[in-house]
Design a protein around this motif. Structure first.
Motif, PDB file in Angstrom:
ATOM      1  N   UNK A 102      39.128 127.848 126.890  1.00  0.00           N
ATOM      2  CA  UNK A 102      37.818 127.199 126.948  1.00  0.00           C
ATOM      3  C   UNK A 102      36.700 128.238 126.905  1.00  0.00           C
ATOM      4  N   UNK A 103      36.826 129.292 127.684  1.00  0.00           N
ATOM      5  CA  UNK A 103      35.799 130.333 127.708  1.00  0.00           C
ATOM      6  C   UNK A 103      35.703 131.037 126.364  1.00  0.00           C
ATOM      7  N   UNK A 104      36.854 131.341 125.766  1.00  0.00           N
ATOM      8  CA  UNK A 104      36.855 132.034 124.471  1.00  0.00           C
ATOM      9  C   UNK A 104      36.251 131.161 123.377  1.00  0.00           C
ATOM     10  N   UNK A 105      36.568 129.874 123.386  1.00  0.00           N
ATOM     11  CA  UNK A 105      36.000 128.971 122.376  1.00  0.00           C
ATOM     12  C   UNK A 105      34.484 128.840 122.561  1.00  0.00           C
ATOM     13  N   UNK A 106      34.044 128.732 123.793  1.00  0.00           N
ATOM     14  CA  UNK A 106      32.613 128.641 124.077  1.00  0.00           C
ATOM     15  C   UNK A 106      31.911 129.935 123.674  1.00  0.00           C
ATOM     16  N   UNK A 107      32.502 131.066 124.022  1.00  0.00           N
ATOM     17  CA  UNK A 107      31.925 132.361 123.648  1.00  0.00           C
ATOM     18  C   UNK A 107      31.839 132.516 122.130  1.00  0.00           C
ATOM     19  N   UNK A 108      32.781 131.912 121.406  1.00  0.00           N
ATOM     20  CA  UNK A 108      32.782 131.985 119.940  1.00  0.00           C
ATOM     21  C   UNK A 108      31.749 131.062 119.313  1.00  0.00           C
ATOM     22  N   UNK A 109      31.138 130.203 120.130  1.00  0.00           N
ATOM     23  CA  UNK A 109      30.082 129.339 119.623  1.00  0.00           C
ATOM     24  C   UNK A 109      30.453 127.885 119.440  1.00  0.00           C
ATOM     25  N   UNK A 110      31.671 127.504 119.838  1.00  0.00           N
ATOM     26  CA  UNK A 110      32.061 126.097 119.723  1.00  0.00           C
ATOM     27  C   UNK A 110      31.196 125.241 120.640  1.00  0.00           C
ATOM     28  N   UNK A 111      30.874 124.050 120.166  1.00  0.00           N
ATOM     29  CA  UNK A 111      30.214 123.033 120.985  1.00  0.00           C
ATOM     30  C   UNK A 111      31.343 122.231 121.622  1.00  0.00           C
ATOM     31  N   UNK A 112      31.873 122.771 122.714  1.00  0.00           N
ATOM     32  CA  UNK A 112      33.122 122.309 123.310  1.00  0.00           C
ATOM     33  C   UNK A 112      32.881 121.373 124.484  1.00  0.00           C
ATOM     34  N   UNK A 113      33.606 120.258 124.459  1.00  0.00           N
ATOM     35  CA  UNK A 113      33.644 119.335 125.590  1.00  0.00           C
ATOM     36  C   UNK A 113      35.100 119.163 125.986  1.00  0.00           C
ATOM     37  N   UNK A 114      35.382 119.362 127.264  1.00  0.00           N
ATOM     38  CA  UNK A 114      36.742 119.242 127.775  1.00  0.00           C
ATOM     39  C   UNK A 114      36.788 118.106 128.790  1.00  0.00           C
ATOM     40  N   UNK A 115      37.734 117.206 128.577  1.00  0.00           N
ATOM     41  CA  UNK A 115      37.993 116.128 129.526  1.00  0.00           C
ATOM     42  C   UNK A 115      39.385 116.352 130.096  1.00  0.00           C
ATOM     43  N   UNK A 116      39.456 116.468 131.422  1.00  0.00           N
ATOM     44  CA  UNK A 116      40.746 116.627 132.098  1.00  0.00           C
ATOM     45  C   UNK A 116      41.027 115.349 132.888  1.00  0.00           C
ATOM     46  N   UNK A 117      42.274 114.946 132.829  1.00  0.00           N
ATOM     47  CA  UNK A 117      42.687 113.687 133.441  1.00  0.00           C
ATOM     48  C   UNK A 117      43.690 113.995 134.548  1.00  0.00           C
ATOM     49  N   UNK A 118      43.223 113.995 135.799  1.00  0.00           N
ATOM     50  CA  UNK A 118      44.082 114.379 136.917  1.00  0.00           C
ATOM     51  C   UNK A 118      45.238 113.395 137.140  1.00  0.00           C
ATOM     52  N   UNK A 119      46.385 113.967 137.462  1.00  0.00           N
ATOM     53  CA  UNK A 119      47.511 113.173 137.913  1.00  0.00           C
ATOM     54  C   UNK A 119      48.254 112.387 136.847  1.00  0.00           C
ATOM     55  N   UNK A 120      48.022 112.680 135.577  1.00  0.00           N
ATOM     56  CA  UNK A 120      48.736 111.962 134.519  1.00  0.00           C
ATOM     57  C   UNK A 120      49.721 112.905 133.839  1.00  0.00           C
ATOM     58  N   UNK A 121      50.648 112.335 133.092  1.00  0.00           N
ATOM     59  CA  UNK A 121      51.613 113.133 132.349  1.00  0.00           C
ATOM     60  C   UNK A 121      51.029 113.618 131.033  1.00  0.00           C
ATOM     61  N   UNK A 122      51.756 114.478 130.364  1.00  0.00           N
ATOM     62  CA  UNK A 122      51.276 115.158 129.163  1.00  0.00           C
ATOM     63  C   UNK A 122      50.772 114.204 128.079  1.00  0.00           C
ATOM     64  N   UNK A 123      51.582 113.285 127.620  1.00  0.00           N
ATOM     65  CA  UNK A 123      51.234 112.417 126.484  1.00  0.00           C
ATOM     66  C   UNK A 123      50.769 111.048 127.002  1.00  0.00           C
TER      67      UNK A 123
END
Length: 188
Positions: A139-160
């Motif tokens: 996330x930090x590397x993508x932001x530093x590279x200039x990406x307009x990055x939005x990350x959504x994390x979903x607590x307590x769920x499985x991978x897929x």
């Protein structure tokens, strides 16, 4: 209206991928869902990894490139899990992609990011395939590279968690994903 290519997970081209594409189409987008395996989808993640090993990562990438060949350069690259990695791997070859949509996995190298590239990530928290510290570094590397990055994390769920055909499915988390995805596609 966007052109979107949506790459499947290690399971193969499952109904959940087709359903996601249908959601995007209903919102007015043109969506391609290439079958990177060319065989029926696996029933288990272990069978999926066995298929990937048999077919080979380079063949999968070549099939993904072939699927993109006739699509506009500004096509949104999107994928589920392994497909997110495929989408990210092809970003360097598609410098004018309209965006990078990552479901259930990170993808894309910072050196392939153009300033302002819209990137959206949806990830279980924690995710068994993407360690939290690795996601933070990405996330930090993508932001530093200039990406307009939005990350959504979903607590307590499985991978897929958006796939109703697997035990990890979480209806509540999946319901939160799709409006965010459609807003991402509608922006720009």
């Amino acid at each position: 209206m966007r052109h979107v290519v949506l790459f499947h997970s290690v399971y193969g081209l499952r109904p959940a991928v087709r359903a996601a594409a249908d959601r995007m189409r209903a919102a007015g987008h043109q969506v391609s869902t290439p079958d990177l395996y060319g065989v029926p989808a696996a029933d288990t993640v272990e069978e999926g990894f066995a298929l990937l090993d048999k077919i080979g990562h380079e063949v999968v990438l070549d099939r993904a490139r072939a699927a993109l060949r006739d699509l506009p350069p500004e096509t949104v690259l999107a994928g589920f899990s392994m497909g997110a990695g495929v989408a990210g791997a092809l970003l360097a070859e598609r410098p004018t992609a309209a965006g990078l949509l990552l479901l259930h996995g990170t993808g894309g190298a910072p050196d392939a990011v153009r300033p302002g590239l819209p990137v959206q990530l949806h990830l279980a928290d924690p995710d068994p395939y993407d360690a939290p510290d690795e996601v933070d570094e990405w996330q930090q590397a993508m932001t530093d590279a200039g990406a307009d990055l939005t990350v959504f994390r979903y607590p307590g769920v499985g991978h897929l968690f958006t796939d109703p055909g697997v035990a990890e499915y979480s209806p509540d988390a999946a319901a939160a994903v799709w409006p965010r995805v459609l807003a991402f596609l509608a922006a720009g």
